[in-house]
Design an enzyme around this catalytic site. Structure first.
Site, PDB file in Angstrom:
ATOM      1  N   HIS A 123      12.528 -19.019 -16.876  1.00  0.00           N
ATOM      2  CA  HIS A 123      11.673 -19.613 -15.850  1.00  0.00           C
ATOM      3  C   HIS A 123      10.211 -19.401 -16.225  1.00  0.00           C
ATOM      4  CE1 HIS A 123      12.065 -15.423 -14.567  1.00  0.00           C
ATOM      5  NE2 HIS A 123      11.051 -15.584 -13.738  1.00  0.00           N
ATOM      6  N   HIS A 134       7.548 -17.953 -14.766  1.00  0.00           N
ATOM      7  CA  HIS A 134       6.696 -16.842 -14.365  1.00  0.00           C
ATOM      8  C   HIS A 134       6.101 -16.166 -15.593  1.00  0.00           C
ATOM      9  CE1 HIS A 134       8.404 -16.273 -10.032  1.00  0.00           C
ATOM     10  NE2 HIS A 134       7.337 -17.039 -10.039  1.00  0.00           N
ATOM     11  N   ASP A 170       5.477 -13.177 -16.664  1.00  0.00           N
ATOM     12  CA  ASP A 170       6.071 -12.055 -17.397  1.00  0.00           C
ATOM     13  C   ASP A 170       7.219 -12.503 -18.296  1.00  0.00           C
ATOM     14  OD1 ASP A 170       7.367 -12.559 -14.895  1.00  0.00           O
ATOM     15  OD2 ASP A 170       8.426 -10.653 -15.007  1.00  0.00           O
ATOM     16  N   ASP A 222      15.512 -14.335 -13.482  1.00  0.00           N
ATOM     17  CA  ASP A 222      15.366 -13.670 -12.198  1.00  0.00           C
ATOM     18  C   ASP A 222      16.116 -14.452 -11.118  1.00  0.00           C
ATOM     19  OD1 ASP A 222      13.722 -12.122 -13.691  1.00  0.00           O
ATOM     20  OD2 ASP A 222      11.882 -12.581 -12.588  1.00  0.00           O
ATOM     21  N   HIS A 265      14.671  -5.805 -16.520  1.00  0.00           N
ATOM     22  CA  HIS A 265      13.733  -6.300 -15.506  1.00  0.00           C
ATOM     23  C   HIS A 265      13.648  -5.314 -14.341  1.00  0.00           C
ATOM     24  CE1 HIS A 265      11.734  -9.184 -12.763  1.00  0.00           C
ATOM     25  NE2 HIS A 265      11.376  -9.809 -13.872  1.00  0.00           N
TER      26      HIS A 265
END
Length: 306
Positions: A63, A65, A67, A211, A269
């Protein structure tokens, strides 16, 4: 095959852990490495490992994001000078990943000396490459986030030399035909090759998640996986907070392990609120409980054989 972690922190890096990146070494099936997510600083982490960027021929992004993607422009540029020249790269991820990369390279006036093939996923995706099958399913993270299920090639059964000799076929070039073809001819007769081979061995299944909070597609990706890599941003306390932020609590992961019959589970994570001493202490505390499935909280640079 091996899976190596170059970043295991959630959201922000810590003094002990980098942001997200996972390498899947495909040997002995292929002399290639696949990366899953490229958080900021990934190329620096790789410099401390034997993996070379020139061997990376696929990058999968879960995805958008930061990080998980802020390390991409730098890593792609460095690949030009670290063994990647004229070696094509396939980059797979959510809609927008191509625009992100091309805009970053254009504005920084960076130029690559190898071609990139972009594949942007639309909700669901199946990909075949050199005997590998990759399935992607959308998760539940507030923004579009994917998990990947990687099925390695099936290894053909070993040739039964004694059985072939029994029909008068001595070792030689004909054995290659028995190995790769469904049938073969000998002395005017047609034989089924499988009758002269041992049982084929399915390749391992690896599930790598972006995530997410619990959702139905997690089971689809994780079912009977030999190895699962899953986030657990929150590894203690009540799980409402985790799910409110579209993340998983360790109890969510345990439930998935049990429901999907997962073999080994590698948990990454982990929130930057925990230092390594905290993580180790919580790991020991959890393992003292009864009926806990096999799992491990991973650290940067750790490698696990599959």
């Amino acid at each position: 095959m091996e899976v190596t972690f170059f970043g295991t922190s959630a959201g922000l890096p810590t003094k002990e852990r980098n942001t997200q990146s996972i390498a899947l070494n495909l040997e002995p099936y292929s002399n290639s490495v696949w990366l899953f997510d490229v958080g900021e600083g990934t190329q620096h982490q790789i410099l401390h490992h034997s993996i070379k960027l020139g061997k990376v021929d696929h990058i999968f992004i879960t995805h958008m994001h930061g990080d998980h993607i802020f390390g991409l422009p730098g890593l792609l540029t460095s690949r030009s000078f670290q063994g990647g020249e004229n070696k094509p790269l396939t980059l797979i991820g959510p809609k927008g990943i191509q625009n992100y990369i091309e805009t970053s390279l254009k504005l920084s006036e960076s130029h690559l000396n190898y071609p990139i093939t972009y594949i942007e996923i639309n909700q669901q995706f199946t990909y075949h490459h050199e005997g590998f099958t990759v399935q992607a399913e959308v998760l539940n993270h507030g923004i579009t986030s994917y998990g990947y299920r990687i099925e390695a090639p099936t290894t053909p059964g070993t040739i039964n030399v004694e059985a072939l000799k029994a029909i008068g076929l001595e070792p030689g070039p004909k054995y290659q035909e028995v190995k790769i073809q469904d049938t073969f001819e000998h002395n005017g007769l047609i034989y089924q090759s499988d009758d002269f081979k041992g049982e084929a061995k399915p390749g391992p299944i690896i599930a790598i998640f972006g995530d997410t909070k619990p959702c139905d597609n997690e089971y689809v990706l994780a079912k009977n996986a030999d190895v699962m890599v899953h986030e657990a941003t929150y590894i203690e306390g009540e799980k409402t907070l985790a799910n409110n932020y579209h993340h998983s609590h360790i109890d969510d992961v345990f439930q998935l392990i049990k429901n999907a019959n997962v073999g080994k589970s590698l948990i990454t994570h982990i929130s930057n609120r925990y230092n390594l001493e905290d993580v180790e202490s919580i790991y020991k505390e959890i393992n003292n409980q009864s009926q806990i499935p096999q799992f491990y909280f991973v650290k940067d640079f750790e490698t696990y054989k599959i």
